[in-house]
Design an enzyme around this catalytic site. Sequence first.
Site, mmCIF file in Angstrom:
data_model
loop_
_atom_site.group_PDB
_atom_site.id
_atom_site.type_symbol
_atom_site.label_atom_id
_atom_site.label_comp_id
_atom_site.label_asym_id
_atom_site.label_seq_id
_atom_site.Cartn_x
_atom_site.Cartn_y
_atom_site.Cartn_z
ATOM 1 N N CYS A 27 45.818 -41.553 -26.974
ATOM 2 C CA CYS A 27 45.475 -42.586 -26.001
ATOM 3 C C CYS A 27 45.995 -43.911 -26.537
ATOM 4 O O CYS A 27 47.008 -43.949 -27.230
ATOM 5 C CB CYS A 27 43.972 -42.617 -25.745
ATOM 6 S SG CYS A 27 42.981 -42.930 -27.218
ATOM 7 N N VAL A 28 45.319 -45.001 -26.263
ATOM 8 C CA VAL A 28 45.809 -46.317 -26.647
ATOM 9 C C VAL A 28 45.810 -46.520 -28.152
ATOM 10 O O VAL A 28 46.712 -47.155 -28.709
ATOM 11 C CB VAL A 28 44.967 -47.417 -25.978
ATOM 12 C CG1 VAL A 28 45.410 -48.805 -26.445
ATOM 13 C CG2 VAL A 28 45.078 -47.313 -24.467
#
Length: 470
Positions: A27-28
């Site tokens: 993810c981020v």
Amino acid sequence: MGKYEQDARQLLEYVGGKENIAAVSHCVSRMRFVLNDPAKADVAKIEALKSAKGTFTQAGQFQVIIGNTVNDFYNDFIAVSGIDGVSKEAVKSAAKQNQNALQKVMSVLAEIFAPLIPAIITGGLILGFRNCIDSIYFFNNGTQTLCDISQFWSGVDSFLWLIGEAVFHMLPVCICWSVTKKMGTTQSLGIVLGLTLVSGQLLNAYSVASTAAADIPKWDFGFFTINMIGYQAQVIPAMLAAFTLVYLEKFFRKICPPVISMIVVPFCSLVLSVIVAHTILGPIGWKIGSVISDVVYAGISGSFRVVFGAIFGFVYAPLVITGLHHMSNAIEQLIADFGGTMLWPMIALSNIAQGSAVLGMIYLQRKNADAQEVNVPSCISCYLGVTEPAMFGVNLKFHFPFICGMIGSAIAAAVCVATSTTANAIGVGGIPGILSIQPAYMLSFALCMVIAIVVPFVLTVSVGKKKGIA
């Protein structure tokens, strides 16, 4: 091969090798693994990697915090491991093998509300800005607002309500769409179902309380009637209706011959779900939502509200670890019936408190360059509402900063509810959250932020010095 090749090879070894990885994505800021045997992961060695800022397990996924360079790390990991990466949705699906029943429920709830958060945050900021220009009497000795003295800002205020109304009044449309998307059924049917819950043909939900029973419009079928009531901003009726549509569509798709499924499945699924929504599920869901919101609101505003606030502020950070904090998204929308939410300010304060505990570690470890590579970006991201790097990369690693943050959050939350500090809606987490606070409570929220910054920082530094942290 990139600069993270060595660390990627070591991470592959420490998670149990290629054969122990069922799925991997990112993810981020985190690498997300679904491991066939989570016990094979050597957490101590993983956290000792220079690229890793911490680890944690949530919703059946073993997650390694990398930071803003996670995309480059992920590419190197895929290259050295020979594993084909998959989407986050595929990882979440694979992770269900490691989840218990409660975790599966929380995971579904989180995946329903997660796509809606950006819109809700935007709506909250818009409402906050509108309150600043149309509700704060700054001018002419405190008798007029900016909108009163400026036609331009009055027009801006009116125009922005177009977006605010779309976000909050039409929320059931978003919920029905998100449920059908999550469950893999026809999203357009979910949108249409949501629109039938907020149609202009219906009595607006906000007008029901002020409308006499005899004046409520009805569908008259001769021998029975159905109230024509809308469900603007209602969460539970929308979720119940959407799941009904999902399972009706799956049922009809299963029993219907393919040659006529294009006609029969959408027609029967949508019509039946709309009927059930307005006759049974809508009224029941409204009642359930009212009971939940009344109970939570009573806790926040009743005689023991300070105790309630202190407990909520203290336990919220641990709830984030378990994933149970996602339940607050639904509850916040329920208590918005009372003109705002008093839960979200406490959540923002919890984020700030955990960031302040990291700030204490920054001070304690100011001469440790390696530690600062993790501490500083973790603190900044936490103050902006992203808590995972701070909590899992710093506070939980040393334990006592996490507790210090919880204590600071509890004190700030107690003051927050004692002053009835209210936000328009869910906002940007952390310090920028003040933009979503109703103008009348901005000063009290600012005081709470000071508490959430000072108390964890002082406690962390004090305890850290006693433990010899440097």
